[in-house]
Scaffold this active site. Structure first.
Site, PDB file in Angstrom:
ATOM      1  N   HIS A  45      85.871  57.075  26.611  1.00  0.00           N
ATOM      2  CA  HIS A  45      84.816  58.098  26.715  1.00  0.00           C
ATOM      3  C   HIS A  45      85.383  59.467  27.095  1.00  0.00           C
ATOM      4  O   HIS A  45      86.410  59.566  27.760  1.00  0.00           O
ATOM      5  CB  HIS A  45      83.671  57.667  27.643  1.00  0.00           C
ATOM      6  CG  HIS A  45      83.951  57.681  29.111  1.00  0.00           C
ATOM      7  ND1 HIS A  45      83.424  56.753  29.978  1.00  0.00           N
ATOM      8  CD2 HIS A  45      84.684  58.520  29.896  1.00  0.00           C
ATOM      9  CE1 HIS A  45      83.808  57.029  31.218  1.00  0.00           C
ATOM     10  NE2 HIS A  45      84.576  58.078  31.187  1.00  0.00           N
ATOM     11  N   ASN A  69      87.643  53.354  28.538  1.00  0.00           N
ATOM     12  CA  ASN A  69      87.011  52.857  27.309  1.00  0.00           C
ATOM     13  C   ASN A  69      86.962  53.932  26.219  1.00  0.00           C
ATOM     14  O   ASN A  69      86.264  53.786  25.226  1.00  0.00           O
ATOM     15  CB  ASN A  69      85.589  52.348  27.608  1.00  0.00           C
ATOM     16  CG  ASN A  69      84.666  53.460  28.121  1.00  0.00           C
ATOM     17  OD1 ASN A  69      85.076  54.610  28.214  1.00  0.00           O
ATOM     18  ND2 ASN A  69      83.427  53.107  28.426  1.00  0.00           N
ATOM     19  N   ASP A 104      79.384  66.979  33.126  1.00  0.00           N
ATOM     20  CA  ASP A 104      78.375  65.949  33.396  1.00  0.00           C
ATOM     21  C   ASP A 104      77.912  65.942  34.846  1.00  0.00           C
ATOM     22  O   ASP A 104      78.504  66.600  35.708  1.00  0.00           O
ATOM     23  CB  ASP A 104      78.899  64.564  32.986  1.00  0.00           C
ATOM     24  CG  ASP A 104      80.395  64.384  33.240  1.00  0.00           C
ATOM     25  OD1 ASP A 104      80.918  65.061  34.146  1.00  0.00           O
ATOM     26  OD2 ASP A 104      81.025  63.577  32.536  1.00  0.00           O
ATOM     27  N   GLU A 112      79.665  57.638  25.876  1.00  0.00           N
ATOM     28  CA  GLU A 112      80.162  56.261  25.936  1.00  0.00           C
ATOM     29  C   GLU A 112      80.323  55.683  24.521  1.00  0.00           C
ATOM     30  O   GLU A 112      79.700  56.168  23.571  1.00  0.00           O
ATOM     31  CB  GLU A 112      79.178  55.404  26.741  1.00  0.00           C
ATOM     32  CG  GLU A 112      79.052  55.815  28.211  1.00  0.00           C
ATOM     33  CD  GLU A 112      80.208  55.318  29.088  1.00  0.00           C
ATOM     34  OE1 GLU A 112      81.350  55.233  28.596  1.00  0.00           O
ATOM     35  OE2 GLU A 112      79.955  55.022  30.267  1.00  0.00           O
TER      36      GLU A 112
HETATM   37  C1  F6R Z   1      84.214  63.426  34.455  1.00  0.00           C
HETATM   38  C2  F6R Z   1      84.166  62.892  33.100  1.00  0.00           C
HETATM   39  C3  F6R Z   1      84.776  61.572  32.760  1.00  0.00           C
HETATM   40  C4  F6R Z   1      86.143  61.343  33.397  1.00  0.00           C
HETATM   41  C5  F6R Z   1      86.693  59.982  33.005  1.00  0.00           C
HETATM   42  C6  F6R Z   1      88.034  59.695  33.664  1.00  0.00           C
HETATM   43  O1  F6R Z   1      83.578  64.679  34.497  1.00  0.00           O
HETATM   44  O2  F6R Z   1      83.609  63.514  32.276  1.00  0.00           O
HETATM   45  O3  F6R Z   1      84.907  61.495  31.367  1.00  0.00           O
HETATM   46  O4  F6R Z   1      87.018  62.353  32.990  1.00  0.00           O
HETATM   47  O5  F6R Z   1      85.787  58.991  33.377  1.00  0.00           O
HETATM   48  O6  F6R Z   1      87.849  59.591  35.040  1.00  0.00           O
HETATM   49  P1  F6R Z   1      89.097  59.518  36.027  1.00  0.00           P
HETATM   50  O7  F6R Z   1      89.792  60.822  35.927  1.00  0.00           O
HETATM   51  O8  F6R Z   1      88.473  59.328  37.398  1.00  0.00           O
HETATM   52  O9  F6R Z   1      89.927  58.368  35.599  1.00  0.00           O
END
Ligand code: F6R
Length: 246
Positions: A138, A136, A67, A143
């Site tokens: 994702h 959440n 992303d 989402e």
């Molecule tokens: C990042 C991504 C997100 C994160 C997720 C967890 O490229 O795709 O899905 O992996 O938001 O984020 P952290 O590791 O910061 O808790």
């Protein structure tokens, strides 16, 4: 699904890096799907160390990231392109022309997403996709509530994701409200999936993703249908899973 328990973030990072290193050793021209955020920072640090010790060669590896924030260019310190250079790309012998992220500055969102899906297809899909997990549920920025099998798309980040990611910005207001994300379809196309989850804030999401119903309200739950998923977690993140995993 396999669950591997590391005793803390450091051990989880070492284990995850070893899984990726093994992939690259076995197939030097691997396509690696990569993630950003806090979870994989230690994994990348371990990969950089292994490279410096002469154990790994990334020269034939290609990478595709999950992303990118809409509106942030590669020189913006909070862009995921910048994150990847800082944490991995600048420190190993990856060919910069073989590393791909969605273009946060694309003028035409539809065309940018279609182009990313064509790229994924031309690479033949990821040999290994690394994932973090949103509190959440994702994965990437798919989402809750998005239909499951979307291709790459532009997504409005939820309030909980904006709050969670505000720690990387000076203020919550600076967090972009939109992102481009590889869709669930692109993630599921990976031949192997490795997820890193640490800390108590991930415990409920880990439970919902791997032990709850498969539903778009918990986007990661679709991973229950994938034939090769490994979760590497610490005791806190695994604390709500069935006793044998903890
Ligand atoms: C990042 C991504 C997100 C994160 C997720 C967890 O490229 O795709 O899905 O992996 O938001 O984020 P952290 O590791 O910061 O808790």
């Amino acid at each position: 699904m396999r669950i591997i328990r590391g005793k803390d973030y450091q051990e989880v990072s070492r284990i995850t890096a070893r899984l990726i290193a093994a992939q690259v050793l076995l197939k030097p021209e691997s396509v690696l799907g990569l993630a950003t955020g806090g979870s994989p920072v230690g994994t990348y640090a371990n990969l950089v160390e292994a490279y410096r010790r002469g154990e790994l060669d990334f020269s034939r590896v290609r990478t595709v990231n999950l992303d990118e924030y809409v509106g942030l260019g590669p020189e913006h310190p909070q862009s995921y392109a910048y994150y990847m250079r800082r944490n991995l790309f600048d420190h190993v012998n990856l060919d910069p022309g073989s590393t791909f992220l969605p273009d946060g500055l694309a003028q035409d969102a539809g065309e940018a997403c279609a182009r990313y899906d064509r790229l994924l297809e031309s690479l033949g899909g990821q040999d290994l996709q690394l994932l973090g997990l949103g509190g959440n549920g994702h994965i990437g920025f798919n989402e809750p509530g998005d239909a499951f099998l979307l291709p790459t798309h532009r997504v409005a980040l939820t309030e909980s994701t904006i709050s969670a990611n505000a720690r990387f910005f000076e203020s919550r207001e600076e967090v972009p409200r939109w992102a481009y994300t590889m869709g669930i379809r692109g993630i599921l196309a990976a031949r192997r999936i490795v997820m890193v989850a640490t800390g108590i804030a991930k415990a409920q999401a880990v439970y919902d993703v791997f032990f709850g119903p498969v539903t778009p309200q918990v986007p990661g739950s679709i991973l229950q249908l994938h034939p090769d998923v490994t979760l590497v977690g610490d005791p806190e993140a695994l604390s709500l899973t069935p006793a044998e995993n903890r």
